[in-house]
Structure formats: structure tokens, C-alpha cells
Scaffold this motif. Structure first.
Motif, mmCIF file in Angstrom:
data_model
loop_
_atom_site.group_PDB
_atom_site.id
_atom_site.type_symbol
_atom_site.label_atom_id
_atom_site.label_comp_id
_atom_site.label_asym_id
_atom_site.label_seq_id
_atom_site.Cartn_x
_atom_site.Cartn_y
_atom_site.Cartn_z
ATOM 1 N N GLU A 170 0.829 -1.199 0.000
ATOM 2 C CA GLU A 170 0.000 0.000 0.000
ATOM 3 C C GLU A 170 0.867 1.254 0.000
ATOM 4 O OE1 GLU A 170 -2.873 0.528 3.294
ATOM 5 O OE2 GLU A 170 -4.250 -0.217 1.744
ATOM 6 N N ARG A 171 1.940 1.235 0.800
ATOM 7 C CA ARG A 171 2.826 2.405 0.862
ATOM 8 C C ARG A 171 3.502 2.646 -0.472
ATOM 9 N NH1 ARG A 171 4.327 0.837 5.885
ATOM 10 N NH2 ARG A 171 6.099 -0.328 5.069
ATOM 11 N N ARG A 172 3.898 1.557 -1.146
ATOM 12 C CA ARG A 172 4.548 1.726 -2.440
ATOM 13 C C ARG A 172 3.608 2.328 -3.458
ATOM 14 N NH1 ARG A 172 8.821 -1.523 -4.434
ATOM 15 N NH2 ARG A 172 10.253 -2.049 -2.763
ATOM 16 N N LEU A 173 2.351 1.870 -3.455
ATOM 17 C CA LEU A 173 1.389 2.433 -4.395
ATOM 18 C C LEU A 173 1.136 3.905 -4.080
ATOM 19 C CD1 LEU A 173 -1.223 -0.452 -4.763
ATOM 20 C CD2 LEU A 173 0.429 0.313 -6.438
ATOM 21 N N GLU A 174 1.053 4.212 -2.782
ATOM 22 C CA GLU A 174 0.829 5.598 -2.407
ATOM 23 C C GLU A 174 1.988 6.484 -2.835
ATOM 24 O OE1 GLU A 174 0.040 5.672 1.780
ATOM 25 O OE2 GLU A 174 -1.870 4.632 1.550
ATOM 26 N N SER A 175 3.226 6.005 -2.649
ATOM 27 C CA SER A 175 4.322 6.884 -3.058
ATOM 28 C C SER A 175 4.413 6.972 -4.563
ATOM 29 C CB SER A 175 5.649 6.484 -2.429
ATOM 30 O OG SER A 175 5.914 5.148 -2.679
ATOM 31 N N ALA A 176 3.907 5.960 -5.285
ATOM 32 C CA ALA A 176 3.859 6.083 -6.737
ATOM 33 C C ALA A 176 2.915 7.205 -7.132
ATOM 34 C CB ALA A 176 3.407 4.765 -7.368
ATOM 35 N N GLY A 177 1.826 7.353 -6.385
ATOM 36 C CA GLY A 177 0.852 8.390 -6.729
ATOM 37 C C GLY A 177 1.242 9.784 -6.247
ATOM 38 N N TYR A 178 2.145 9.848 -5.300
ATOM 39 C CA TYR A 178 2.489 11.132 -4.678
ATOM 40 C C TYR A 178 3.058 12.129 -5.688
ATOM 41 C CZ TYR A 178 4.457 14.292 -1.169
ATOM 42 O OH TYR A 178 4.759 15.395 -0.406
ATOM 43 N N GLY A 179 4.008 11.631 -6.492
ATOM 44 C CA GLY A 179 4.611 12.529 -7.483
ATOM 45 C C GLY A 179 3.576 13.042 -8.471
ATOM 46 N N VAL A 180 2.637 12.158 -8.840
ATOM 47 C CA VAL A 180 1.570 12.568 -9.753
ATOM 48 C C VAL A 180 0.765 13.698 -9.119
ATOM 49 C CG1 VAL A 180 -0.525 11.809 -10.934
ATOM 50 C CG2 VAL A 180 1.411 10.281 -10.743
ATOM 51 N N GLY A 181 0.490 13.554 -7.823
ATOM 52 C CA GLY A 181 -0.313 14.561 -7.128
ATOM 53 C C GLY A 181 0.330 15.942 -7.184
ATOM 54 N N LEU A 182 1.653 16.002 -6.983
ATOM 55 C CA LEU A 182 2.333 17.294 -7.013
ATOM 56 C C LEU A 182 2.158 17.956 -8.373
ATOM 57 C CD1 LEU A 182 5.612 16.286 -5.201
ATOM 58 C CD2 LEU A 182 3.844 17.774 -4.313
ATOM 59 N N LYS A 183 2.300 17.161 -9.424
ATOM 60 C CA LYS A 183 2.186 17.739 -10.766
ATOM 61 C C LYS A 183 0.750 18.100 -11.111
ATOM 62 C CE LYS A 183 6.235 15.317 -11.939
ATOM 63 N NZ LYS A 183 7.270 15.284 -12.893
ATOM 64 N N VAL A 184 -0.190 17.260 -10.677
ATOM 65 C CA VAL A 184 -1.590 17.539 -10.946
ATOM 66 C C VAL A 184 -2.011 18.843 -10.277
ATOM 67 C CG1 VAL A 184 -3.904 16.771 -10.272
ATOM 68 C CG2 VAL A 184 -2.370 15.216 -11.406
ATOM 69 N N LEU A 185 -1.461 19.094 -9.093
ATOM 70 C CA LEU A 185 -1.787 20.331 -8.376
ATOM 71 C C LEU A 185 -1.415 21.539 -9.222
ATOM 72 C CD1 LEU A 185 -2.439 22.017 -5.834
ATOM 73 C CD2 LEU A 185 -0.133 21.579 -5.064
ATOM 74 N N GLU A 186 -0.160 21.560 -9.693
ATOM 75 C CA GLU A 186 0.292 22.718 -10.479
ATOM 76 C C GLU A 186 -0.500 22.837 -11.769
ATOM 77 O OE1 GLU A 186 2.262 25.095 -9.745
ATOM 78 O OE2 GLU A 186 4.033 24.440 -8.673
ATOM 79 N N MET A 187 -0.690 21.711 -12.442
ATOM 80 C CA MET A 187 -1.374 21.723 -13.732
ATOM 81 C C MET A 187 -2.807 22.192 -13.597
ATOM 82 S SD MET A 187 -1.490 20.794 -16.954
ATOM 83 C CE MET A 187 -0.857 19.300 -17.639
ATOM 84 N N THR A 188 -3.522 21.635 -12.611
ATOM 85 C CA THR A 188 -4.929 21.983 -12.460
ATOM 86 C C THR A 188 -5.083 23.435 -12.034
ATOM 87 O OG1 THR A 188 -5.238 19.727 -11.697
ATOM 88 C CG2 THR A 188 -7.102 21.191 -11.473
ATOM 89 N N ALA A 189 -4.220 23.899 -11.137
ATOM 90 C CA ALA A 189 -4.313 25.298 -10.718
ATOM 91 C C ALA A 189 -4.037 26.220 -11.898
ATOM 92 C CB ALA A 189 -3.319 25.574 -9.596
ATOM 93 N N TYR A 190 -3.049 25.866 -12.731
ATOM 94 C CA TYR A 190 -2.726 26.700 -13.881
ATOM 95 C C TYR A 190 -3.869 26.730 -14.865
ATOM 96 C CZ TYR A 190 -0.128 28.341 -17.969
ATOM 97 O OH TYR A 190 0.301 29.026 -19.065
ATOM 98 N N ARG A 191 -4.454 25.542 -15.133
ATOM 99 C CA ARG A 191 -5.520 25.479 -16.121
ATOM 100 C C ARG A 191 -6.785 26.143 -15.646
ATOM 101 N NH1 ARG A 191 -5.099 19.460 -18.676
ATOM 102 N NH2 ARG A 191 -3.473 19.945 -20.194
ATOM 103 N N ALA A 192 -6.955 26.277 -14.336
ATOM 104 C CA ALA A 192 -8.176 26.898 -13.837
ATOM 105 C C ALA A 192 -8.173 28.405 -14.050
ATOM 106 C CB ALA A 192 -8.339 26.590 -12.350
#
Lengths: 141, 230
Positions: free
Chosen positions: B72-94
Motif C-alpha cells: 500500500e505504501r509503495r502504491l501511495e508513493s507512486a501516486g504522490y509525485g503525480v499529485g504534485l504535478k496535478v496540483l500545479e497543472m490543475t491550478a494553472y488550467r483553472a
């Protein structure tokens, strides 16, 4: 005639990108004397405390001028992930600085989409640096 | 963890995930798209492509993890990096040059904007826990990552949506609200949810489990938010 502007991108722990841009010369920044360069970096870094303080009181990204030292001002822009863009300049207009920050913000978001770029690590892309310098010359001169 | 894709479905426009295209020109020149949640040419990623890649990701980590919680921890850390990028991308696109500084507003941002950008629709509900003031729950009746996943009984409580909870944790952490996010699979009660507009996944039976993402904020986040309240 004008002093060069100093642009720094600061992450959570360390500067990610630094550029000293001479907006009035046609080539890249020539060597400026060391003392004032060091002073400029010092001023920018000491303004970080003020940025942190005002970061939570407003929810806009552009924080305007956060510090004034001698004749220079520090303007700041915060991205959604709290990456700080800071500009040390000798009194450029608000709109001008805001447009510059918005353009660099666009480049920064595109750069961060690169899967090989790890968030909060120093930016080494030459293309990014070239574009930041071009934007500075376009907006800040 | 077994995976049973039915047939390569071509995805429905509702299940859009941010696509990044390769090009020979610099990525700094490519348009980023200014409409929230969509790439500039409207292209989207197929659900089956994602499901196959995700199944490989899960199998890769399962081979290396010694226990369920480590997986579970490995899957979560796989998603963590995606989350950081999604934050910037979504905020920019909004388009708005605003950041979220309050707890409730960042939670709304996650359950509405980030969900739309990743899954094509807003999360089904956002709730606050009654027993603990620092816990919130984001509920999705059709979680995307676990669509084609059936968890064998010896893996117990593992939810395949651990990847998505990693994404949420990345978004919250990046914005300055550090939190522990975990995914839980909860059986849907009778009559709890009726789908409007028909089954969004044609050819599949309706989901019996909903995904509940439990978000537990750190104490300093809560005290900072309380201080801002005054």
C-alpha cells in the motif's frame, strides 16, 4: 543605466533557479561586480521570511512587493504548490512584473510536467533559462 | 491481485485523464491548455490503456513488497509525485491566479477540480468525520483505479485505490496541508446511490463497493487554519 534584476525560484528548502538578468544589454548578463551581486542575493533571501508570513494571509498568487531595501524592491509570486518566484528590481511597475511572473509561471508548469523533473529539485534546463531571460528582456526593459 | 479486463474498451469521454504527448520541439513550447481538466486538443487516454499499465504497476510492486502495508505504501508513493504535478497543472488550467489557503477550500479543490481533471467528474461527496475533527472523507462510487481489480482474500483490506490516495496526499502536501490519506473499500448499502443517466461503464455490472478516501490532517495544519479563522 539600470541595475540588473535578480530572479530566483525558491522551493521548500533551497533555491531551484537563479538568474541575474541585465535587461538593457543585448547579450546575456555580463559580470557585475561581486559585492553587489552577493548583496542582492542576501537581500532576496532575507525577504523570504516576509514571504512566508504573508503567504497564508492572502489567497492570490501574486504577492506584490514584500520588501524594500535601499532603492530596490522584492516582488514575489507564489504558485499553487508554494514554489516562490522572487524578483529583486529597482522599481518596475506592478503590471509589468505581474506579466513577467505569469509568463515564467507558464514555463514552470510545463517544466514540472516533465516526468524526469522531480519536484523541488534545482532546475537545470537550458531551454528554461533561455526563455526566462527572453521573457525578462521582453517585459522588464 | 488479479485483473480481468473484459475487452479493450474504448473509453468514454467522461473518463478523461491528463495526457502528455511526446514531441520533437521543446515541451516549453507546447500549449498547456487553458480549460480545466482537458488537454488542448481534447485528446484523452483510453481506460483500457490505463488499466493495463496500472495492473503492471501493481504487479511490479507486489513482487517487491514484503507485506500488505508495504504494498500500500509503495502504491501511495507512486501516486504522490503525480499529485504534485496535478496540483500545479490543475491550478494553472483553472486560470485564476489564486491559491487555496484554507482547509475547506483545498478540500473542495481536490474533490471538484482535481477529480474532474483526473476522472472527468467531481467526487461524489465530501464529508467530515463526527468523531475526529481532523478527519475528512472523499467518496467516489466508481473509483477508476480499481475498476478492473479484484482483491484476493489473503490481501485483506488492501484497496487498489492506494495509488489515488497517494495522488490526493501529493496535492495536499504540495499546497502546504500535510495529511495522511488512506483508501478504503466500503460496501454500498441498498438504495444508497442510484446512478443518474445510466451506467457510465456500459457492459459491466454496477459496482458493489465505493471507495472512501480518509484524509487525516496533521495537527499543525489544523492549528494554522484555526489561527487564520480569527
Amino acid at each position: 543605466m539600470s541595475a540588473p534584476v535578480l530572479f530566483v525560484i525558491v522551493g521548500k528548502n533551497e533555491p531551484l533557479f537563479e538568474a541575474e538578468i541585465d535587461t538593457h544589454s543585448s547579450v546575456g548578463a555580463p559580470g557585475q561586480n561581486d559585492l553587489s551581486t552577493r548583496q542582492n542575493y542576501f537581500v532576496l533571501h532575507s525577504a523570504l521570511d516576509l514571504v512566508e508570513k504573508s503567504a497564508w494571509t492572502t489567497n492570490s498568487m501574486y504577492l506584490r512587493v514584500v520588501d524594500k531595501v535601499n532603492h530596490q524592491q522584492v516582488s514575489t509570486f507564489l504558485t499553487a504548490a508554494n514554489v516562490k518566484f522572487m524578483l529583486l528590481h529597482g522599481g518596475k511597475g506592478e503590471e509589468v512584473v505581474k506579466n513577467f511572473f505569469n509568463e515564467v509561471y507558464g514555463y514552470y508548469v510545463k517544466l514540472s510536467m516533465n516526468p524526469f523533473y522531480k519536484y523541488d529539485t534545482p532546475i537545470t534546463s537550458k531551454a528554461f533559462e533561455a526563455r526566462v531571460r527572453a521573457a525578462a528582456r521582453a517585459y522588464l526593459s | 491481485v488479479e485483473l480481468c479486463p473484459i475487452s479493450p474498451l474504448s473509453f468514454s469521454p467522461k473518463q478523461a485523464i491528463c495526457a502528455m504527448s511526446r514531441s520533437s520541439s521543446s515541451i516549453l513550447d507546447r500549449p498547456l491548455g487553458r480549460s480545466a481538466g482537458r488537454s488542448p486538443d481534447g485528446s484523452v487516454v483510453s481506460l483500457s490503456a490505463f488499466a493495463y499499465v496500472y495492473s503492471e504497476l501493481v504487479q511490479y510492486h507486489q513482487g517487491r513488497a514484503a507485506s500488505i502495508s508495504e504494498l500500500e505504501r509503495r502504491l501511495e508513493s507512486a501516486g504522490y509525485g503525480v499529485g504534485l504535478k496535478v496540483l500545479e497543472m490543475t491550478a494553472y488550467r483553472a486560470k485564476e491566479t489564486k491559491r487555496e489557503t484554507r482547509l475547506m477550500s483545498i478540500l473542495h479543490f481536490v474533490s471538484a477540480s482535481v477529480w474532474k481533471a483526473l476522472f472527468g467528474k467531481a467526487a461524489d461527496s465530501l464529508e467530515r468525520s463526527i468523531d475526529h475533527t481532523d478527519e475528512f472523507m472523499i467518496i467516489d462510487y466508481e473509483p477508476l483505479a480499481s475498476t478492473f481489480v479484484s482483491v484476493p482474500p489473503d490481501l485483506g483490506q488492501l484497496s487498489a485505490d492506494a495509488y489515488v490516495s497517494g495522488i490526493i496526499a501529493g496535492v495536499l502536501d504540495g499546497a502546504g496541508f500535510s495529511a495522511r490519506v488512506t483508501a478504503h473499500s466500503v460496501t454500498v448499502e441498498e438504495g444508497e446511490y442510484t446512478k443518474q443517466g445510466g451506467n457510465s461503464m456500459p457492459g459491466l455490472p454496477p459496482r458493489k463497493d465505493k471507495a472512501v478516501f480518509l484524509v487525516k490532517f496533521s495537527p499543525e495544519v489544523l492549528s494554522r487554519d484555526a489561527a487564520l479563522e480569527r
